[in-house]
Design an enzyme around this catalytic site. Structure first.
Site, PDB file in Angstrom:
ATOM      1  N   LYS A   1       0.954  -1.158   0.081  1.00  0.00           N
ATOM      2  CA  LYS A   1      -0.036  -0.052  -0.184  1.00  0.00           C
ATOM      3  C   LYS A   1       0.844   1.256  -0.133  1.00  0.00           C
ATOM      4  CE  LYS A   1      -3.802  -2.517   2.060  1.00  0.00           C
ATOM      5  NZ  LYS A   1      -4.402  -3.055   3.209  1.00  0.00           N
TER       6      LYS A   1
ATOM      7  N   GLN B   1      -4.742  -1.542   9.306  1.00  0.00           N
ATOM      8  CA  GLN B   1      -4.700  -2.793   8.686  1.00  0.00           C
ATOM      9  C   GLN B   1      -5.187  -3.853   9.547  1.00  0.00           C
ATOM     10  OE1 GLN B   1      -3.405  -3.457   5.599  1.00  0.00           O
ATOM     11  NE2 GLN B   1      -4.061  -5.519   5.884  1.00  0.00           N
TER      12      GLN B   1
ATOM     13  N   ASP C   1     -10.941   2.698   3.448  1.00  0.00           N
ATOM     14  CA  ASP C   1     -11.237   1.316   3.290  1.00  0.00           C
ATOM     15  C   ASP C   1     -12.619   1.181   2.984  1.00  0.00           C
ATOM     16  OD1 ASP C   1      -9.495  -0.576   2.936  1.00  0.00           O
ATOM     17  OD2 ASP C   1      -8.923  -0.714   5.334  1.00  0.00           O
TER      18      ASP C   1
END
Ligand code: NAP
Length: 284
Positions: free
Chosen positions: A54, A98, A121
């Protein structure tokens, strides 16, 4: 039939080129880079790889990443304090925690603390609700990437029968909602579905998000179907999809490989969400 491979890496690269231009446009207009905060707690080896990917993608596109590595003993209060600070930070447009978090940390409570506007997200209840109601919202990355992969084949989604195997909040349910939004006729299957193969064999578009190595066999695939393999099953140091690739590709018209299909698109959609959030924030 031998299926054409849907190259998620190539599609991802072309979308990133576009995002590079958008990120530069933002910097030119507002005098700072688009910013994504990436929070990792503990030292889960898979998470280390995902976070690294990422951050690398941010660099490629010209998005500034702010990396926070908290020890596995970090408390919920510490994590919430960090999220609160990032919610207020004018240089941060997107926040990502995460997953999975170490045991003992309440994932739901922590994700809910991220401001919906910075929810890179697209997991926040406000965004999940917006998706269901068809309101402007941040879409979850993997489902959004799946729609782009299907579109890239030139397949018209409207009117097609799409079958999704899996009903998780991060993949199965939202991808079903997105396919419905594209006017597909959608069937969602799960572990209690009776005679699953008879349903998957009707699928013009088949999305497998099961989490079981090579679960979808050739005899479960309709001739000419578009097959999207979401699975990422690590086994003996190798990555396997949820679809038996040789069998399914003998039947499908298009198929995503693992690796190199859905995975790269998930990361690219995260960066796209962050860039879009940055522009949206300036307009509001
Ligand atoms: P999950 O939360 O474990 O959900 C799996 C789903 O599959 C559940 O809805 C479950 O049904 C269903 N299922 C399990 N066994 C089944 C069976 N025998 N027949 C029919 N359905 C069955 O998994 P997830 O988070 O959605 O992830 C799915 C896969 O995608 C995993 O391999 C994951 O690693 C991968 N993934 C990849 C990406 C990417 O970027 N490529 C992103 C996210 C996830 P019930 O609800 O009835 O239990």
């Amino acid at each position: 039939m031998s299926a054409e491979i849907i190259d998620g890496k190539a599609l991802s690269a072309s979308i990133k080129e576009d995002l590079k231009g958008r990120a530069a446009e933002f910097e030119g207009a507002y005098g700072r880079k688009v910013g994504l905060a990436v929070i990792k707690v503990g030292d889960n080896p898979a998470s280390e790889i995902y976070v690294r990917n990422k951050i690398r993608s941010c660099e490629e596109v010209g998005v500034k990443s702010f990396s926070y590595n908290l020890p596995s003993e970090a408390t919920e209060d510490e994590l919430i304090e960090l999220i609160d600070a990032l919610n207020e930070d004018a240089n941060v447009d997107g926040i990502l925690v995460q997953l999975p978090l170490p045991a003992g940390l309440n994932e739901k409570k922590i994700l809910a603390r991220i401001s919906p506007e910075k929810d890179a997200d697209g997991f926040h209840a406000v965004n999940a609700g917006g998706l269901l109601l068809g309101l402007p919202c941040t879409k979850p990355c993997t489902p959004a990437g799946i729609i782009e992969l299907i579109r890239s084949t030139g397949t018209k989604i409207a009117g097609k029968h799409a079958v999704v195997i899996g009903r998780s909040n991060i993949v199965g349910k939202p991808v079903a909602v997105l396919l419905l939004g594209e006017n597909a006729t959608v069937t969602i299957c799960h572990s209690k579905t009776v005679d699953l193969p008879s349903i998957t064999r009707q699928a013009d578009i088949l999305v497998a998000a099961v989490g079981i190595k090579e679960f979808v066999r050739g005899d479960m695939v309709k001739e000419g179907a578009v097959v999207i393999d979401v699975g990422m099953n690590r086994c003996d140091g190798k990555l396997y999809g949820d679809v038996n690739f040789p069998e399914a590709s003998a039947k499908a018209s298009y198929i995503t490989p693992v690796p190199g299909g859905v995975g790269p698109m998930t990361v690219t959609m995260l960066i796209r969400n962050t860039v879009e959030a940055a522009f949206r924030c300036k307009k509001s």
